[in-house]
Scaffold this motif. Structure first.
Motif, mmCIF file in Angstrom:
data_model
loop_
_atom_site.group_PDB
_atom_site.id
_atom_site.type_symbol
_atom_site.label_atom_id
_atom_site.label_comp_id
_atom_site.label_asym_id
_atom_site.label_seq_id
_atom_site.Cartn_x
_atom_site.Cartn_y
_atom_site.Cartn_z
ATOM 1 N N THR A 20 0.831 -1.196 0.000
ATOM 2 C CA THR A 20 0.000 0.000 0.000
ATOM 3 C C THR A 20 0.866 1.248 0.000
ATOM 4 O OG1 THR A 20 -1.764 -1.160 1.147
ATOM 5 C CG2 THR A 20 -1.815 1.229 1.236
ATOM 6 N N ALA A 21 1.922 1.259 0.810
ATOM 7 C CA ALA A 21 2.821 2.408 0.856
ATOM 8 C C ALA A 21 3.512 2.600 -0.491
ATOM 9 C CB ALA A 21 3.845 2.223 1.963
ATOM 10 N N ALA A 22 3.964 1.518 -1.094
ATOM 11 C CA ALA A 22 4.622 1.613 -2.402
ATOM 12 C C ALA A 22 3.652 2.095 -3.459
ATOM 13 C CB ALA A 22 5.214 0.261 -2.791
ATOM 14 N N THR A 23 2.433 1.602 -3.416
ATOM 15 C CA THR A 23 1.408 2.039 -4.367
ATOM 16 C C THR A 23 1.119 3.521 -4.180
ATOM 17 O OG1 THR A 23 0.418 -0.148 -4.409
ATOM 18 C CG2 THR A 23 -0.968 1.663 -5.149
ATOM 19 N N GLY A 24 1.021 3.948 -2.946
ATOM 20 C CA GLY A 24 0.789 5.364 -2.664
ATOM 21 C C GLY A 24 1.905 6.238 -3.199
ATOM 22 N N LYS A 25 3.145 5.784 -3.028
ATOM 23 C CA LYS A 25 4.288 6.544 -3.530
ATOM 24 C C LYS A 25 4.236 6.641 -5.045
ATOM 25 C CE LYS A 25 9.324 6.652 -3.569
ATOM 26 N NZ LYS A 25 10.562 5.991 -3.104
ATOM 27 N N GLU A 26 3.965 5.525 -5.707
ATOM 28 C CA GLU A 26 3.885 5.533 -7.169
ATOM 29 C C GLU A 26 2.753 6.432 -7.657
ATOM 30 O OE1 GLU A 26 6.062 4.406 -9.403
ATOM 31 O OE2 GLU A 26 7.272 3.907 -7.646
ATOM 32 N N GLU A 27 1.630 6.413 -6.958
ATOM 33 C CA GLU A 27 0.507 7.281 -7.337
ATOM 34 C C GLU A 27 0.877 8.747 -7.153
ATOM 35 O OE1 GLU A 27 -2.374 6.553 -8.831
ATOM 36 O OE2 GLU A 27 -1.716 4.477 -8.935
ATOM 37 N N ALA A 28 1.581 9.069 -6.075
ATOM 38 C CA ALA A 28 2.012 10.451 -5.846
ATOM 39 C C ALA A 28 2.951 10.904 -6.959
ATOM 40 C CB ALA A 28 2.688 10.573 -4.484
ATOM 41 N N ILE A 29 3.873 10.034 -7.347
ATOM 42 C CA ILE A 29 4.799 10.356 -8.443
ATOM 43 C C ILE A 29 4.017 10.599 -9.731
ATOM 44 C CG2 ILE A 29 6.613 9.396 -9.927
ATOM 45 C CD1 ILE A 29 7.673 8.001 -7.333
ATOM 46 N N GLN A 30 3.008 9.784 -9.978
ATOM 47 C CA GLN A 30 2.207 9.949 -11.192
ATOM 48 C C GLN A 30 1.443 11.274 -11.167
ATOM 49 O OE1 GLN A 30 2.272 7.910 -13.991
ATOM 50 N NE2 GLN A 30 1.273 9.729 -14.802
ATOM 51 N N VAL A 31 0.916 11.651 -10.020
ATOM 52 C CA VAL A 31 0.192 12.925 -9.914
ATOM 53 C C VAL A 31 1.140 14.090 -10.193
ATOM 54 C CG1 VAL A 31 -0.953 14.481 -8.281
ATOM 55 C CG2 VAL A 31 -1.606 12.082 -8.376
ATOM 56 N N VAL A 32 2.326 14.064 -9.597
ATOM 57 C CA VAL A 32 3.298 15.130 -9.825
ATOM 58 C C VAL A 32 3.683 15.182 -11.303
ATOM 59 C CG1 VAL A 32 5.637 15.938 -9.303
ATOM 60 C CG2 VAL A 32 4.153 15.113 -7.459
ATOM 61 N N THR A 33 3.907 14.025 -11.906
ATOM 62 C CA THR A 33 4.250 13.969 -13.327
ATOM 63 C C THR A 33 3.138 14.568 -14.178
ATOM 64 O OG1 THR A 33 5.577 11.985 -12.950
ATOM 65 C CG2 THR A 33 4.891 12.417 -15.223
ATOM 66 N N ASP A 34 1.903 14.197 -13.889
ATOM 67 C CA ASP A 34 0.765 14.748 -14.633
ATOM 68 C C ASP A 34 0.693 16.266 -14.489
ATOM 69 O OD1 ASP A 34 0.074 12.197 -15.437
ATOM 70 O OD2 ASP A 34 -1.590 12.000 -14.013
ATOM 71 N N LEU A 35 0.931 16.778 -13.280
ATOM 72 C CA LEU A 35 0.895 18.225 -13.070
ATOM 73 C C LEU A 35 2.033 18.926 -13.804
ATOM 74 C CD1 LEU A 35 -0.080 18.363 -9.302
ATOM 75 C CD2 LEU A 35 -1.513 18.983 -11.264
ATOM 76 N N LEU A 36 3.182 18.282 -13.887
ATOM 77 C CA LEU A 36 4.290 18.872 -14.650
ATOM 78 C C LEU A 36 3.972 18.911 -16.140
ATOM 79 C CD1 LEU A 36 7.349 17.378 -12.765
ATOM 80 C CD2 LEU A 36 6.543 19.751 -12.716
ATOM 81 N N TRP A 37 3.355 17.859 -16.662
ATOM 82 C CA TRP A 37 2.936 17.872 -18.065
ATOM 83 C C TRP A 37 1.911 18.975 -18.310
ATOM 84 C CZ3 TRP A 37 5.480 16.165 -21.924
ATOM 85 C CH2 TRP A 37 6.255 15.018 -21.832
ATOM 86 N N TRP A 38 0.947 19.126 -17.382
ATOM 87 C CA TRP A 38 -0.065 20.174 -17.505
ATOM 88 C C TRP A 38 0.606 21.538 -17.485
ATOM 89 C CZ3 TRP A 38 -1.492 24.398 -14.696
ATOM 90 C CH2 TRP A 38 -2.698 24.993 -15.039
ATOM 91 N N SER A 39 1.551 21.720 -16.556
ATOM 92 C CA SER A 39 2.263 22.993 -16.451
ATOM 93 C C SER A 39 2.994 23.326 -17.745
ATOM 94 C CB SER A 39 3.267 22.948 -15.295
ATOM 95 O OG SER A 39 2.602 22.775 -14.069
ATOM 96 N N ALA A 40 3.706 22.346 -18.306
ATOM 97 C CA ALA A 40 4.437 22.559 -19.554
ATOM 98 C C ALA A 40 3.484 22.903 -20.698
ATOM 99 C CB ALA A 40 5.258 21.323 -19.897
ATOM 100 N N ALA A 41 2.347 22.223 -20.743
ATOM 101 C CA ALA A 41 1.371 22.474 -21.805
ATOM 102 C C ALA A 41 0.784 23.885 -21.719
ATOM 103 C CB ALA A 41 0.245 21.439 -21.730
ATOM 104 N N HIS A 42 0.840 24.482 -20.525
ATOM 105 C CA HIS A 42 0.305 25.829 -20.344
ATOM 106 C C HIS A 42 1.405 26.885 -20.253
ATOM 107 C CE1 HIS A 42 -3.214 23.388 -19.438
ATOM 108 N NE2 HIS A 42 -3.905 24.451 -19.815
ATOM 109 N N GLY A 43 2.625 26.495 -20.643
ATOM 110 C CA GLY A 43 3.709 27.455 -20.744
ATOM 111 C C GLY A 43 4.470 27.755 -19.462
#
Length: 61
Positions: A20-43
């Protein structure tokens, strides 16, 4: 991810699963990655976004 936040905010049980802890960490990494992609797409610069987020985290906001 929101449900994982609730689990992290409450005291952990003694028998908490490492999976569960490992899954949570991976999910957190995915959320941060998604937000970075969103940020880049918006300049926005990823380093600026991460620096601002880190500053807010350290300030307890």
């Amino acid at each position: 991810m929101i449900s994982l936040w609730g689990e992290a905010a409450s005291p952990r049980e003694v028998n908490a699963s490492r999976v569960t802890a490992a899954t949570g960490k991976e999910e957190a990494i995915q959320v941060v990655t998604d937000l970075l992609w969103w940020s880049a797409a918006h300049g926005y610069d990823a380093d600026d976004v991460l620096d601002a987020a880190q500053a807010r985290f350290e300030a307890g906001l």
